[in-house]
Scaffold this motif. Structure first.
Motif, PDB file in Angstrom:
ATOM      1  N   CYS A   1      24.369  10.832  34.543  1.00  0.00           N
ATOM      2  CA  CYS A   1      25.518  10.800  33.636  1.00  0.00           C
ATOM      3  C   CYS A   1      25.592  12.124  32.890  1.00  0.00           C
TER       4      CYS A   1
ATOM      5  N   TYR B   1      31.758   4.048  26.331  1.00  0.00           N
ATOM      6  CA  TYR B   1      32.111   5.428  26.000  1.00  0.00           C
ATOM      7  C   TYR B   1      33.413   5.497  25.215  1.00  0.00           C
TER       8      TYR B   1
ATOM      9  N   SER C   1      29.568   9.064  20.955  1.00  0.00           N
ATOM     10  CA  SER C   1      28.275   9.621  20.531  1.00  0.00           C
ATOM     11  C   SER C   1      27.141   8.613  20.721  1.00  0.00           C
TER      12      SER C   1
ATOM     13  N   LEU D   1      23.489   9.695  28.408  1.00  0.00           N
ATOM     14  CA  LEU D   1      23.608  11.096  28.788  1.00  0.00           C
ATOM     15  C   LEU D   1      22.329  11.628  29.420  1.00  0.00           C
TER      16      LEU D   1
ATOM     17  N   GLY E   1      28.438  12.823  30.859  1.00  0.00           N
ATOM     18  CA  GLY E   1      29.313  12.703  29.696  1.00  0.00           C
ATOM     19  C   GLY E   1      30.631  12.015  29.973  1.00  0.00           C
ATOM     20  N   TYR E   2      31.482  12.063  28.955  1.00  0.00           N
ATOM     21  CA  TYR E   2      32.769  11.377  28.980  1.00  0.00           C
ATOM     22  C   TYR E   2      33.886  12.391  28.834  1.00  0.00           C
TER      23      TYR E   2
ATOM     24  N   ASP F   1      26.535   8.460  24.471  1.00  0.00           N
ATOM     25  CA  ASP F   1      25.806   9.649  24.907  1.00  0.00           C
ATOM     26  C   ASP F   1      24.310   9.492  24.643  1.00  0.00           C
TER      27      ASP F   1
END
Length: 131
Positions: free
Chosen positions: A111, A52, A57, A64, A113-114, A60
């Motif tokens: 998950c 991440y 991106s 994600l 996201g970051y 993700d």
């Protein structure tokens, strides 16, 4: 004249309840039960955070909204949250025991996201997995 009023009343009822019916039966989907889903992969908390941090991106696209099992050592615990290896934040399904700090653990969750600010990968609907 009464037939016209009945038609208007039926038309108004369809307009009133039509969107509700569409929302309930077409658009609304039951929430996922992550605890009963099979995880798509198992990864260490360190490696997940590195991916991440390098390219959010791309990570993700890979992780994600997927059910993932994360391995690592518990670094922080609150009532219903846990941080693994100071890299993955987990919102647990239930209460967490403080005795898990500094113990190796496998956690399954979704998950979401970051967090660039805290440099943490975030998970929700997490549960502890048996080894």
């Amino acid at each position: 004249m009464t037939k016209t009023r009945i038609k208007i009343l039926i038309f108004l009822l369809v307009i009133s309840f039509g969107p509700y019916y569409i929302y309930q039966n077409v658009l609304y989907k039951d929430a996922r039960d992550i605890n009963n889903e099979k995880s798509t992969l198992t990864i260490s908390a360190q490696n997940l955070e590195k991916e991440y941090a390098a390219n959010p991106s791309q990570a993700d696209a890979k992780y994600l909204n997927k059910t993932i099992e994360v391995q690592g050592i518990v670094s922080e615990v609150t009532d219903s949250t846990m941080v693994v290896d100071k890299k993955v934040f987990c919102k647990m399904n239930g209460e967490v025991k403080k005795t898990l700090i500094n113990k190796q653990i496998n956690i399954k969750g979704r998950c979401i996201g970051y967090d660039d600010l805290f440099e943490l990968v975030k998970f929700d609907q997490c549960s502890i997995q048996q080894n």
